[in-house]
Design a protein around this motif. Structure first.
Motif, PDB file in Angstrom:
ATOM      1  N   TYR A   1       0.740  -1.283  -0.086  1.00 20.16           N
ATOM      2  CA  TYR A   1       0.060   0.027  -0.118  1.00 20.16           C
ATOM      3  C   TYR A   1       1.087   1.390   0.159  1.00 20.16           C
ATOM      4  O   TYR A   1       1.882   1.176   0.426  1.00 20.16           O
ATOM      5  N   ILE A   2       0.276   2.414  -0.588  1.00 19.46           N
ATOM      6  CA  ILE A   2       0.859   3.696  -0.249  1.00 19.46           C
ATOM      7  C   ILE A   2       0.464   4.077   1.239  1.00 19.46           C
ATOM      8  O   ILE A   2      -0.525   4.168   1.575  1.00 19.46           O
ATOM      9  N   PRO A   3       1.424   4.517   2.115  1.00 14.86           N
ATOM     10  CA  PRO A   3       1.149   4.873   3.398  1.00 14.86           C
ATOM     11  C   PRO A   3       0.530   6.028   3.539  1.00 14.86           C
ATOM     12  O   PRO A   3       0.854   7.057   4.053  1.00 14.86           O
ATOM     13  N   TRP A   4      -0.721   6.045   3.267  1.00 14.83           N
ATOM     14  CA  TRP A   4      -1.823   7.467   3.296  1.00 14.83           C
ATOM     15  C   TRP A   4      -3.239   6.975   3.379  1.00 14.83           C
ATOM     16  O   TRP A   4      -3.436   5.983   2.959  1.00 14.83           O
ATOM     17  N   ASP A   5      -3.707   7.683   4.171  1.00 17.20           N
ATOM     18  CA  ASP A   5      -5.214   7.364   4.493  1.00 17.20           C
ATOM     19  C   ASP A   5      -5.443   6.106   5.187  1.00 17.20           C
ATOM     20  O   ASP A   5      -6.368   5.194   4.666  1.00 17.20           O
ATOM     21  N   CYS A   6      -4.834   5.873   6.100  1.00 14.64           N
ATOM     22  CA  CYS A   6      -4.911   4.559   6.769  1.00 14.64           C
ATOM     23  C   CYS A   6      -5.435   4.795   7.965  1.00 14.64           C
ATOM     24  O   CYS A   6      -5.110   5.850   8.785  1.00 14.64           O
ATOM     25  N   GLY A   7      -6.157   3.702   8.500  1.00 15.29           N
ATOM     26  CA  GLY A   7      -6.616   3.616   9.764  1.00 15.29           C
ATOM     27  C   GLY A   7      -7.440   2.260  10.219  1.00 15.29           C
ATOM     28  O   GLY A   7      -7.820   1.800   9.258  1.00 15.29           O
ATOM     29  N   GLY A   8      -7.526   2.075  11.362  1.00 21.71           N
ATOM     30  CA  GLY A   8      -8.380   0.860  11.560  1.00 21.71           C
ATOM     31  C   GLY A   8      -7.586  -0.341  11.078  1.00 21.71           C
ATOM     32  O   GLY A   8      -8.355  -1.269  10.661  1.00 21.71           O
ATOM     33  N   GLY A   9      -6.331  -0.466  10.797  1.00 19.90           N
ATOM     34  CA  GLY A   9      -5.947  -1.487  10.133  1.00 19.90           C
ATOM     35  C   GLY A   9      -5.913  -1.613   8.780  1.00 19.90           C
ATOM     36  O   GLY A   9      -5.584  -2.879   8.217  1.00 19.90           O
ATOM     37  N   ARG A  10      -6.331  -0.562   8.176  1.00 18.84           N
ATOM     38  CA  ARG A  10      -6.456  -0.537   6.640  1.00 18.84           C
ATOM     39  C   ARG A  10      -6.320   0.853   6.161  1.00 18.84           C
ATOM     40  O   ARG A  10      -6.291   1.929   6.756  1.00 18.84           O
ATOM     41  N   CYS A  11      -5.394   0.575   4.645  1.00 23.05           N
ATOM     42  CA  CYS A  11      -5.326   1.913   4.003  1.00 23.05           C
ATOM     43  C   CYS A  11      -5.941   1.616   2.715  1.00 23.05           C
ATOM     44  O   CYS A  11      -6.348   0.609   2.580  1.00 23.05           O
ATOM     45  N   SER A  12      -6.342   2.682   1.992  1.00 22.67           N
ATOM     46  CA  SER A  12      -7.335   2.919   0.814  1.00 22.67           C
ATOM     47  C   SER A  12      -6.671   2.619  -0.399  1.00 22.67           C
ATOM     48  O   SER A  12      -7.523   2.639  -1.534  1.00 22.67           O
ATOM     49  N   GLN A  13      -5.313   3.172  -0.460  1.00 24.66           N
ATOM     50  CA  GLN A  13      -4.642   2.865  -1.856  1.00 24.66           C
ATOM     51  C   GLN A  13      -3.742   1.720  -1.819  1.00 24.66           C
ATOM     52  O   GLN A  13      -2.452   1.850  -1.253  1.00 24.66           O
ATOM     53  N   PHE A  14      -3.892   0.648  -2.769  1.00 25.16           N
ATOM     54  CA  PHE A  14      -2.726  -0.033  -3.058  1.00 25.16           C
ATOM     55  C   PHE A  14      -1.563   0.618  -3.784  1.00 25.16           C
ATOM     56  O   PHE A  14      -1.939   1.561  -4.298  1.00 25.16           O
ATOM     57  N   ALA A  15      -0.282   0.106  -3.642  1.00 30.71           N
ATOM     58  CA  ALA A  15       0.830   0.659  -4.291  1.00 30.71           C
ATOM     59  C   ALA A  15       0.835   0.023  -5.758  1.00 30.71           C
ATOM     60  O   ALA A  15       1.160  -1.179  -5.831  1.00 30.71           O
ATOM     61  N   GLY A  16       0.365   0.919  -6.795  1.00 31.60           N
ATOM     62  CA  GLY A  16       0.364   0.422  -8.216  1.00 31.60           C
ATOM     63  C   GLY A  16       1.945   0.124  -8.634  1.00 31.60           C
ATOM     64  O   GLY A  16       2.785   0.936  -8.203  1.00 31.60           O
ATOM     65  N   ASP A  17       2.015  -0.875  -9.446  1.00 32.86           N
ATOM     66  CA  ASP A  17       3.378  -1.426  -9.784  1.00 32.86           C
ATOM     67  C   ASP A  17       3.896  -0.578 -11.157  1.00 32.86           C
ATOM     68  O   ASP A  17       3.747  -0.983 -12.092  1.00 32.86           O
ATOM     69  N   PHE A  18       4.598   0.503 -10.946  1.00 30.68           N
ATOM     70  CA  PHE A  18       5.205   1.394 -11.954  1.00 30.68           C
ATOM     71  C   PHE A  18       6.340   0.922 -12.509  1.00 30.68           C
ATOM     72  O   PHE A  18       6.802   1.649 -13.585  1.00 30.68           O
ATOM     73  N   SER A  19       6.589  -0.193 -12.158  1.00 24.22           N
ATOM     74  CA  SER A  19       7.811  -1.156 -12.952  1.00 24.22           C
ATOM     75  C   SER A  19       7.006  -1.724 -14.179  1.00 24.22           C
ATOM     76  O   SER A  19       7.926  -2.346 -15.007  1.00 24.22           O
ATOM     77  N   ASN A  20       5.643  -1.788 -14.115  1.00 28.93           N
ATOM     78  CA  ASN A  20       4.998  -2.695 -15.053  1.00 28.93           C
ATOM     79  C   ASN A  20       4.647  -1.940 -16.177  1.00 28.93           C
ATOM     80  O   ASN A  20       3.800  -0.909 -15.814  1.00 28.93           O
ATOM     81  N   PRO A  21       5.148  -2.277 -17.353  1.00 25.06           N
ATOM     82  CA  PRO A  21       4.653  -1.129 -18.426  1.00 25.06           C
ATOM     83  C   PRO A  21       3.241  -1.153 -18.790  1.00 25.06           C
ATOM     84  O   PRO A  21       2.744  -0.224 -19.072  1.00 25.06           O
ATOM     85  N   LYS A  22       2.385  -2.284 -18.682  1.00 26.17           N
ATOM     86  CA  LYS A  22       1.074  -2.299 -18.763  1.00 26.17           C
ATOM     87  C   LYS A  22       0.259  -1.333 -17.826  1.00 26.17           C
ATOM     88  O   LYS A  22      -0.586  -0.784 -18.210  1.00 26.17           O
ATOM     89  N   PHE A  23       0.866  -1.280 -16.484  1.00 28.59           N
ATOM     90  CA  PHE A  23       0.296  -0.490 -15.336  1.00 28.59           C
ATOM     91  C   PHE A  23       0.337   0.901 -15.746  1.00 28.59           C
ATOM     92  O   PHE A  23      -0.465   1.693 -15.715  1.00 28.59           O
ATOM     93  N   ARG A  24       1.721   1.305 -16.240  1.00 33.16           N
ATOM     94  CA  ARG A  24       2.034   2.708 -16.555  1.00 33.16           C
ATOM     95  C   ARG A  24       1.126   3.062 -17.947  1.00 33.16           C
ATOM     96  O   ARG A  24       0.554   4.357 -17.776  1.00 33.16           O
ATOM     97  N   SER A  25       0.932   2.126 -18.810  1.00 24.15           N
ATOM     98  CA  SER A  25       0.175   2.562 -19.979  1.00 24.15           C
ATOM     99  C   SER A  25      -1.354   2.713 -19.741  1.00 24.15           C
ATOM    100  O   SER A  25      -1.733   3.864 -20.199  1.00 24.15           O
ATOM    101  N   TYR A  26      -1.747   2.028 -18.463  1.00 26.05           N
ATOM    102  CA  TYR A  26      -3.088   2.267 -18.391  1.00 26.05           C
ATOM    103  C   TYR A  26      -3.460   3.723 -17.811  1.00 26.05           C
ATOM    104  O   TYR A  26      -4.132   4.345 -17.792  1.00 26.05           O
TER     105      TYR A  26
END
Length: 418
Positions: free
Chosen positions: A125-150
């Motif tokens: 996760y991206i360590p932001w907007d976290c609470g109660g044992g949960r964060c709202s944002q997964f860390a997208g894999d910017f090493s992945n060309p398909k994610f970058r393209s999306y």
């Protein structure tokens, strides 16, 4: 930029002229669009059009629209809620988180392989907007060309809705990834290309490549702001990846600004002068900065803006976290100041930092310093128009002074800090 010779075909003189005209229009026009400046002493305000600002933009009349166009050089805007406002306000930079995949987004389910993982395969996760044992944002894999393209396709679609550009959040060229339990615990992701633990150098390399792809995919007239971490690396030497990241942006956004409580005196790792040196670094490589100041007292307000005057090159922006100072019905007059042409860069004067303009001067005392009292003569007034003959500056305070405009006026002899 790559230059291609046109020798594979014969052209008439007129054709050559037409091609050269188009070439210069694209290349020079793009540069002009990025480099257009106002006097360094003219405040350019960057407003945050968040939900608290909806009351002003949801149904404004013609006069109110004009006021906002006149006072807000750019606005941090949010699609899709701001999309229709682009018809009357042309300075919106649309918010996009550079590598977040939100938990409730369908792409988190359709492309789980785009989420960074730890050595055990757990999602990170991206360590932001976290609470109660949960964060709202997964860390997208910017090493992945398909994610970058999306992500780039999403950005292109957003810009087409009429935005002046993009405000990319979490441009983190240092580690910002962890689990969803403790935002203070770093977890090294697995490099999806090597299947080994990712190195910080490769984190920076992938991120920089991604940002350069974003820049290349958008017209030069589209402005890009990176909300970056200024201390992502030591300022002792230039980091080549950070240099490339800066070159891929029009603006580098600096949250907290000069009022950041972590800044101390001088040139150490967290020094105020080190912070200014980073801004010089940004300017050197062609970008402006957005000083997003977090000051909440009137003293901090003047100090934050004074810092902006110390560094302004005419293409920088200033912003405040305090909406009650920047709203149309409670606008602080200091944000309308125009001190005119800069007569010099910042310099040391009587153990203070100072800069002079055709229509005024700015004098600032750094954090963690002794109180300084200095005489400034009889020609100055403060922001409220009251005469000022001397200033008494405690640590982390400043004075913004106005005078009759004169680009040839005499200023103290000095030695520049650079």
């Amino acid at each position: 930029m790559r230059f291609t010779t046109i020798n594979s075909k014969k052209y008439t003189g007129i054709e050559r002229l037409l091609k050269l005209t188009v070439f210069l229009t694209v290349c020079i026009g793009g540069s002009i669009a990025q480099a257009a400046k106002v006097p360094a002493g003219q405040v350019r305000f960057f407003n945050n059009a968040n939900t608290d600002f909806n009351a002003y933009v949801n149904n404004p009349n013609a006069a109110q629209k004009k006021w906002m166009r006149d006072h807000y050089s750019r606005m941090l805007s949010y699609s899709p809620s701001f999309d229709k406002k682009n018809s009357w306000y042309k300075g919106g930079l649309a918010y996009v988180n550079s590598y977040a995949i939100y938990e409730n987004d369908s792409v988190a389910r359709s492309h789980p392989e785009w989420i960074m993982r730890d050595v055990r395969g757990h999602k990170l996760y991206i360590p932001w907007d976290c609470g109660g044992g949960r964060c709202s944002q997964f860390a997208g894999d910017f090493s992945n060309p398909k994610f970058r393209s999306y992500m780039i396709q999403k950005m292109q679609a957003t810009v087409k809705k009429g935005y002046r550009g993009l405000w990319l959040d979490d441009v983190n060229l240092t580690w910002r990834v962890g689990n969803n339990n403790d935002v203070n615990v770093h977890i090294t992701p697995i490099d999806s290309n090597t299947r080994k633990a990712m190195t910080l150098n490769d984190w920076r390399r992938y991120f920089t490549q991604y940002l350069e792809e974003v820049r290349a995919a958008l017209p030069k007239t589209v402005e890009i702001s990176h909300n970056a971490i200024w201390y992502a690396d030591s300022m002792r030497t230039e980091n080549p990846y950070i240099t490339r990241q800066i070159k891929a942006a029009n603006y580098i956004n600096l949250e907290r600004g000069a009022s950041d409580g972590g800044l101390v005196r001088g040139t150490g790792q967290w020094g105020y002068e080190t912070f200014l040196k980073y801004i010089d670094y940004v300017h050197k490589h062609g970008a402006g900065v957005i000083l997003m100041d977090e000051g909440y007292t009137t003293t901090q307000r003047e100090y934050g803006l004074a810092t902006w005057f110390l560094i302004s090159q005419g293409n920088d922006l200033f912003s405040s976290d305090q909406s009650n100072w920047a709203a149309p019905n409670s606008w602080w007059k200091g944000y309308s100041l125009n001190l005119g042409k800069a007569l010099n860069d910042r310099y040391t004067w009587n153990n203070l930092l100072r800069r002079d303009f055709a229509c005024g001067s700015v004098i600032l005392n750094q954090p963690d310093t002794a109180t300084r009292s200095v005489s400034v003569g009889n020609s100055y007034k403060n922001v409220d128009g009251q005469p000022v003959a001397s200033v008494n500056l405690q640590a982390k305070t400043a004075a913004i002074l106005k005078t009759t405009c004169n680009a040839a006026r005499t200023v103290p002899s000095h030695k520049f800090i650079r």
